[in-house]
Write a protein that holds these residues in place. Sequence first.
Motif, PDB file in Angstrom:
ATOM      1  N   GLU A 139       0.825  -1.207   0.000  1.00 20.79           N
ATOM      2  CA  GLU A 139       0.000   0.000   0.000  1.00 20.79           C
ATOM      3  C   GLU A 139       0.862   1.261   0.000  1.00 20.79           C
ATOM      4  O   GLU A 139       1.848   1.369   0.733  1.00 20.79           O
ATOM      5  N   CYS A 140       0.480   2.215  -0.841  1.00 22.28           N
ATOM      6  CA  CYS A 140       1.131   3.528  -0.883  1.00 22.28           C
ATOM      7  C   CYS A 140       0.024   4.551  -1.105  1.00 22.28           C
ATOM      8  O   CYS A 140      -0.353   4.814  -2.246  1.00 22.28           O
ATOM      9  N   LEU A 141      -0.516   5.074  -0.028  1.00 16.79           N
ATOM     10  CA  LEU A 141      -1.630   6.023  -0.149  1.00 16.79           C
ATOM     11  C   LEU A 141      -1.244   7.200  -1.036  1.00 16.79           C
ATOM     12  O   LEU A 141      -2.017   7.618  -1.904  1.00 16.79           O
ATOM     13  N   THR A 142      -0.047   7.737  -0.839  1.00 17.48           N
ATOM     14  CA  THR A 142       0.358   8.916  -1.586  1.00 17.48           C
ATOM     15  C   THR A 142       0.470   8.639  -3.074  1.00 17.48           C
ATOM     16  O   THR A 142       0.077   9.457  -3.903  1.00 17.48           O
ATOM     17  N   GLY A 143       0.996   7.483  -3.430  1.00 18.55           N
ATOM     18  CA  GLY A 143       1.157   7.150  -4.840  1.00 18.55           C
ATOM     19  C   GLY A 143      -0.066   6.512  -5.462  1.00 18.55           C
ATOM     20  O   GLY A 143      -0.462   6.860  -6.585  1.00 18.55           O
ATOM     21  N   ASP A 144      -0.702   5.588  -4.733  1.00 19.42           N
ATOM     22  CA  ASP A 144      -1.826   4.835  -5.285  1.00 19.42           C
ATOM     23  C   ASP A 144      -3.096   5.666  -5.378  1.00 19.42           C
ATOM     24  O   ASP A 144      -3.866   5.547  -6.328  1.00 19.42           O
ATOM     25  N   ALA A 145      -3.345   6.491  -4.365  1.00 17.79           N
ATOM     26  CA  ALA A 145      -4.625   7.209  -4.285  1.00 17.79           C
ATOM     27  C   ALA A 145      -4.498   8.719  -4.473  1.00 17.79           C
ATOM     28  O   ALA A 145      -5.453   9.361  -4.910  1.00 17.79           O
ATOM     29  N   LEU A 146      -3.327   9.277  -4.155  1.00 14.46           N
ATOM     30  CA  LEU A 146      -3.158  10.729  -4.217  1.00 14.46           C
ATOM     31  C   LEU A 146      -2.275  11.157  -5.385  1.00 14.46           C
ATOM     32  O   LEU A 146      -1.944  12.337  -5.502  1.00 14.46           O
ATOM     33  N   PHE A 147      -1.880  10.201  -6.213  1.00 13.73           N
ATOM     34  CA  PHE A 147      -1.210  10.464  -7.497  1.00 13.73           C
ATOM     35  C   PHE A 147       0.154  11.124  -7.351  1.00 13.73           C
ATOM     36  O   PHE A 147       0.604  11.849  -8.236  1.00 13.73           O
ATOM     37  N   SER A 148       0.848  10.848  -6.235  1.00 13.86           N
ATOM     38  CA  SER A 148       2.184  11.396  -6.046  1.00 13.86           C
ATOM     39  C   SER A 148       3.140  10.862  -7.105  1.00 13.86           C
ATOM     40  O   SER A 148       3.076   9.693  -7.491  1.00 13.86           O
TER      41      SER A 148
END
Length: 205
Positions: A58-67
């Motif tokens: 899981e990578c909230l910043t990359g997976d969901a926030l498009f970092s």
Amino acid sequence: MKQADTQFEYISSAKLPTRYGQFIIHGFVELGTEQEHVALSYGEWQEGEVVPIRIHSECLTGDALFSTRCDCGFQLEKALQNIVEEGKGVLLYLRQEGRGIGLLNKIRAYHLQDNGLDTVEANEHLGFDADLRDYRICKYMLDTLKISKVSLMTNNPRKIDALTDLGIEVVRRTPIDHGITADNKGYIRTKTQKLGHRFDPHLLK
């Protein structure tokens, strides 16, 4: 689909339509920590067949926030596309944010990186190992889905070693050199030099 295991439990499955195709989402839990994980399966296979898979932390910043300061979200999308193109496969989505240090500590590590440390140095400065991820649940998830041989989409040889040690046969590795940007080249170079990740060096110039 229930498996007998004192550490992990399969919970339930349901249809999950996505923009790439219709997957089945399977829920699992680690009984000791109550940490929840999911697998997304697509298509069908026979027992003993080689199945394309990706283990994705899981990578909230990359997976969901498009970092774009990491390549995680890009790799997640590419893995799902690859699975659909193959006609079958599984994405194991593990809730191990920040290579196992958690979301808030990852933000602390980002702050240290903004001030000159690399991703490994930042984790170590916070008192963590460079990579704390645990892949033991992958064996349980793959057993539940009747998979014993895989084609693994990864640039990380530690995932190959982890599955092999767990008794899963990694028949081949498929590179997933996807999502390299000006914002994350330094991060990826660090993963290559310090963590042994394998990337096409021409992409990092």
